[in-house]
Design a protein around this motif. Structure first.
Motif, PDB file in Angstrom:
ATOM      1  N   ARG A 123       1.120  -1.149   0.346  1.00 36.42           N
ATOM      2  CA  ARG A 123       0.261  -0.191   0.029  1.00 36.42           C
ATOM      3  C   ARG A 123       1.139   1.414   0.441  1.00 36.42           C
ATOM      4  N   HIS A 181       4.276   1.557  -0.880  1.00 34.95           N
ATOM      5  CA  HIS A 181       5.307   1.649  -2.160  1.00 34.95           C
ATOM      6  C   HIS A 181       3.699   2.178  -3.682  1.00 34.95           C
ATOM      7  N   THR A 182       2.771   1.969  -3.216  1.00 28.68           N
ATOM      8  CA  THR A 182       1.824   2.267  -4.449  1.00 28.68           C
ATOM      9  C   THR A 182       1.551   4.190  -3.818  1.00 28.68           C
ATOM     10  N   HIS A 237       4.426   5.703  -5.451  1.00 27.20           N
ATOM     11  CA  HIS A 237       4.151   6.214  -6.797  1.00 27.20           C
ATOM     12  C   HIS A 237       2.973   6.924  -7.281  1.00 27.20           C
ATOM     13  N   VAL A 290      -3.683  -1.317 -11.292  1.00 29.15           N
ATOM     14  CA  VAL A 290      -1.950  -1.171 -11.293  1.00 29.15           C
ATOM     15  C   VAL A 290      -1.712  -2.076 -11.600  1.00 29.15           C
ATOM     16  N   VAL A 308       5.925  -0.284 -13.897  1.00 27.00           N
ATOM     17  CA  VAL A 308       4.530  -0.277 -13.065  1.00 27.00           C
ATOM     18  C   VAL A 308       3.898   0.379 -13.679  1.00 27.00           C
ATOM     19  N   ILE A 350       0.393   2.586 -13.590  1.00 25.08           N
ATOM     20  CA  ILE A 350      -1.251   3.082 -12.596  1.00 25.08           C
ATOM     21  C   ILE A 350      -2.278   3.556 -13.943  1.00 25.08           C
ATOM     22  N   HIS A 364       3.315  -4.106  -5.297  1.00 26.03           N
ATOM     23  CA  HIS A 364       2.274  -3.657  -5.639  1.00 26.03           C
ATOM     24  C   HIS A 364       0.930  -3.717  -4.782  1.00 26.03           C
ATOM     25  N   THR A 366      -5.839   1.256  -6.586  1.00 27.28           N
ATOM     26  CA  THR A 366      -5.368   2.332  -5.744  1.00 27.28           C
ATOM     27  C   THR A 366      -6.388   2.393  -5.157  1.00 27.28           C
TER      28      THR A 366
END
Length: 238
Positions: free
Chosen positions: A100, A102-103, A106, A156, A190, A192, A208, A212
């Motif tokens: 959570r 790490h995403t 981003h 993602v 990666v 999104i 990831h 989101t």
């Protein structure tokens, strides 16, 4: 080279494995690892190995020689023998918090589109360092943007390109301090969002969340001065 099961399925919590090596320091090398190895600002996973007649807690995982992943026991205990078949049990709650955060980081690199000079992922919080002489003008607007990305529940996903393709598109790399993993001839991206709703695409070897919306509410923490040209932006995930 250890097979990286966490790249195939970041949500997998158990997996079989065969011990193919033991290090002089007491580390365990499996043919396939469910545990992410420390790197790119993300801590190594923890958990437990079990086998007939024994079990051992794993404190973390680190990168070894020739592409191996080494599992580091939490305390000195009898190790499984080379050739033993074990079951890997992941500390899922800790892994999921890392996913959570790490995403979310981003997303922070999208809300604050500046070169990244460093970063760190924790269980519930993280930070990015930016090449940013002055602090952002509107902190509340940036936090609102982050949570709008979360509310949009964007998918993602991952892609793979060759190292030559990455060299031809250097703008994909946002981090100045950490370069994408190389050596296998291909690089993982990666993504999104998708289509017209894509907001980010960058090289990354970490784990990831799938969407989101799974991140939860994001709160900005301190924005610290880390030198003449650098600012550290901290965030917390509820």
């Amino acid at each position: 080279m250890t097979e990286r099961l966490f790249l195939e399925d970041a949500y997998r919590r158990e997996a079989p494995g065969e011990v193919i090596g033991l290090t002089e320091e007491g580390g365990i090398i499996l043919d396939a690892s469910l545990y992410y190895a420390t790197g790119g600002g993300q801590p190594g996973d923890s958990g437990r190995l079990s086998w007939p007649g024994g079990e051992i807690e794993i404190a973390t995982a680190v990168k070894g020689e020739d592409g191996a992943i080494v599992l580091v026991p939490a305390e000195p205990k009898p190790l499984p023998m080379v050739g033993a078949h074990v079951t890997q049990h992941l500390d899922w709650e800790r892994r999921h918090r890392h996913m959570r955060v790490h995403t979310a980081l981003h997303l922070l690199s999208v809300a604050l589109p500046l070169p990244v000079t460093g970063g760190q992922i924790g269980a519930g919080k993280g930070r990015l360092d930016f090449l940013m002489p002055e602090p952002p003008e509107d902190r509340e607007a940036m936090e609102a943007q982050l949570n709008a990305f979360v509310a949009a529940d964007l998918p993602v996903s991952e892609d793979w390109i060759t190292e030559a393709q990455l060299d031809a598109n250097p703008e994909l790399v946002k981090t100045m301090s950490v370069q994408p993993p190389r050596g296998a001839g291909h690089v993982r991206l990666v993504r999104i969002g998708e289509g017209d709703e894509q907001i980010d695409l960058q090289p990354c070897g970490g784990t990831h969340v799938a969407r989101t919306g799974e991140i939860g509410e994001i709160r900005l923490g301190k924005i610290e001065n880390k030198g003449k040209q650098n600012r550290r932006v901290n965030l917390l995930v509820e």
